[in-house]
Design a protein around this motif. Structure first.
Motif, mmCIF file in Angstrom:
data_model
loop_
_atom_site.group_PDB
_atom_site.id
_atom_site.type_symbol
_atom_site.label_atom_id
_atom_site.label_comp_id
_atom_site.label_asym_id
_atom_site.label_seq_id
_atom_site.Cartn_x
_atom_site.Cartn_y
_atom_site.Cartn_z
ATOM 1 N N ALA A 24 7.502 16.942 68.451
ATOM 2 C CA ALA A 24 7.296 17.975 69.468
ATOM 3 C C ALA A 24 7.654 19.352 68.928
ATOM 4 N N ALA A 25 8.774 19.445 68.193
ATOM 5 C CA ALA A 25 9.175 20.733 67.627
ATOM 6 C C ALA A 25 8.170 21.199 66.587
ATOM 7 N N ALA A 26 7.685 20.281 65.764
ATOM 8 C CA ALA A 26 6.706 20.650 64.738
ATOM 9 C C ALA A 26 5.432 21.204 65.372
ATOM 10 N N ALA A 27 4.998 20.562 66.461
ATOM 11 C CA ALA A 27 3.779 21.030 67.127
ATOM 12 C C ALA A 27 3.988 22.385 67.789
ATOM 13 N N ASP A 28 5.134 22.558 68.452
ATOM 14 C CA ASP A 28 5.385 23.808 69.169
ATOM 15 C C ASP A 28 5.631 24.981 68.224
ATOM 16 N N LEU A 29 6.281 24.716 67.102
ATOM 17 C CA LEU A 29 6.674 25.794 66.193
ATOM 18 C C LEU A 29 5.745 25.930 64.995
ATOM 19 N N ASP A 30 4.763 25.057 64.903
ATOM 20 C CA ASP A 30 3.788 25.106 63.805
ATOM 21 C C ASP A 30 4.489 24.969 62.448
ATOM 22 N N LEU A 31 5.391 23.997 62.368
ATOM 23 C CA LEU A 31 6.099 23.679 61.125
ATOM 24 C C LEU A 31 5.920 22.202 60.818
ATOM 25 N N THR A 32 6.064 21.831 59.562
ATOM 26 C CA THR A 32 5.965 20.420 59.207
ATOM 27 C C THR A 32 7.218 19.684 59.672
ATOM 28 N N PRO A 33 7.127 18.365 59.881
ATOM 29 C CA PRO A 33 8.331 17.604 60.258
ATOM 30 C C PRO A 33 9.464 17.763 59.255
ATOM 31 N N GLY A 34 9.140 17.845 57.967
ATOM 32 C CA GLY A 34 10.190 18.030 56.969
ATOM 33 C C GLY A 34 10.914 19.350 57.142
ATOM 34 N N ARG A 35 10.179 20.409 57.421
ATOM 35 C CA ARG A 35 10.813 21.707 57.637
ATOM 36 C C ARG A 35 11.614 21.718 58.932
#
Length: 456
Positions: free
Chosen positions: A84-95
């Motif tokens: 959810a955070a990756a989708a909302d913030l446009d970052l990869t799961p690793g980041r």
């Protein structure tokens, strides 16, 4: 000669002082610190660099404060929250996972009952350069937790050797700072070998063994981790065998070497300001002028709203303001008693309220600590240590060890791990960075790692 093992090391590092005196440790100040070396950027420029280094962590911390933000009892984000955070913030799961670790270690996020919420440092992020720099320094101190060593196979270096490299890292960074320019990696490797050998000799341990020489790999890990937290510049492709500190890294090492802290701005009259602003301004004052500022602030408003505002400030995440709020309430005296008695049931305020009420009743402040449970006393010790770590000096943090109710370092660490204070990791990392005894520092880093990974 005595052993350096933490198993039987007493905590009494300085003459015993009561806990009531320790609560004031965070507001102690030395004379004006010396100026940083010539060429050091001004603090606003350093803060700008720190904000850029922690930009992703700040975005995630703000997301966690308004979104789901649930981390579970171990403090590790579950896969669905990462997604959810990756989708909302446009970052990869690793980041996202990296930013999450950075946010926790720098005090931008605090965990309460498995739920993440913004720390006080995040609220001051856009306006307080000192808070920003201290947040980055907290990450800098915890570089080995932010980017732990992960061997490629089971035949990797002995974990004890990895811990010794972590202990040797401050000397390497100090050498880089004093060199004031690029340093060959071979020079750092020789220095690392020498320091590891010294550590083993001091502890009467055999030389490091194992297949091959693991120190070059561990040095690469150390340098890479320091670069990833912003303390070292990326290696120049034209000169890949040299490393250099960044402006942030050089400044942070200088701060450590000089054992100074960024002084809070002195107050110039805060009668019309909020309680939090007034208390933060008073942090740099000696007790007498601080009490005068409290009296002036209290005289400008009705007692009940003033007491309520002080208690609301004490409920926040800044441990220093919590302690100062109760110092201000001591100036109020009897009129504050009903409100203070009403918050005795609140876990965060209870230790302070119990001691405040005992002192109001004329009891011995030292004996009043006996009214706290062992867990409450330990929670108060961690809370005070958090205030010292955020606003005090290294020697004060080391001296604060002496005020713990436990009789040994292992006993203290065991109870600190279990007490559930949201700043436990940062306190242990700061203690490890400040403590002069390598064995105790090693034990504190291990405890911080266990709390950080949910092993405690």
């Amino acid at each position: 000669m005595t052993s350096r093992s933490p198993r039987d090391t007493p905590l009494r590092l300085v003459p015993r002082r009561p806990l009531t005196a320790a609560r004031r440790t965070a507001t102690t100040r030395r004379p004006r610190p010396p100026r940083p070396p010539e060429g050091t950027p001004p603090l606003p420029d350093l803060a700008r660099l720190a904000r850029a280094e922690l930009a992703a962590a700040v975005r995630l911390a703000r997301w966690a404060g308004t979104g789901p933000g649930t981390a579970g009892p171990t403090g590790i984000l579950p896969a669905d929250t990462v997604a959810a955070a990756a989708a909302d913030l446009d970052l990869t799961p690793g980041r996202i996972r990296t930013a999450w670790d950075r946010a926790r270690l720098s005090g931008l996020i605090e965990l309460h009952g498995g739920t993440a919420r913004p720390g006080w440092r995040l609220r001051a992020w856009d306006t307080d350069d000192t808070a920003v720099l201290r947040g980055w320094v907290a990450l800098f101190d915890a570089w080995s937790l932010a980017h732990p060593f992960l061997p490629g196979d089971r035949s990797g270096p002995d974990p004890a050797l990895v811990a010794e490299v972590v202990e040797a890292a401050p000397q390497l960074l100090s050498f880089l700072h004093l060199s004031n320019g690029p340093v060959p990696i071979d020079t750092l490797l020789d220095l690392l070998r020498q320091r590891v050998a010294e550590l083993r000799t001091e502890r009467h341990e055999p030389p490091a063994d194992g297949a091959g020489d693991p120190l070059p790999t561990l040095l690469d890990w150390t340098l890479e981790a320091a670069a990833r937290v912003g303390a070292l510049r990326p290696r120049d492709p034209q000169r890949p065998d040299e490393v250099t500190l960044t402006a942030l890294g050089s400044w942070a090492v200088w701060v450590k070497l000089e054992q100074i802290c960024v002084a809070a701005q002195g107050p110039a009259g805060h009668i019309e300001q909020s309680a939090a602003t007034m208390l933060r301004a008073c942090a740099g004052l000696s007790p007498g002028p601080a009490r005068a500022e409290y009296r002036a602030w209290l005289a400008a408003r009705p007692v009940a709203p003033a007491v309520a505002e002080l208690l609301e400030t004490a409920r926040g995440d800044d441990a220093l303001l919590r302690g100062l709020a109760f110092e201000a309430l001591r100036v109020v005296g009897d009129p504050a008693e009903p409100a203070v008695r009403a918050v005795v049931t609140e876990p965060v305020l209870r230790p302070y309220a119990v001691l405040w009420l005992a002192e109001l009743d004329g009891g011995d402040p030292d004996a009043a600590t006996g009214l706290l449970t062992r867990e409450e006393a330990t929670w108060l010790w961690v809370d005070t240590a958090a205030a010292v770590a955020d606003h005090g000096e290294d020697h004060l943090l080391v001296s604060h060890l002496e005020t713990a109710v436990q009789g040994s370092v292992p006993g203290l660490l065991e109870e600190v791990r279990d007490v559930g204070h949201p700043r436990t990791v940062q306190v242990l990392v700061a203690l490890a960075a400040a403590h002069p005894d390598p064995a105790l520092a090693k034990a504190m880093r291990k405890a911080a790692f266990q709390v950080h990974t949910g092993e405690a």
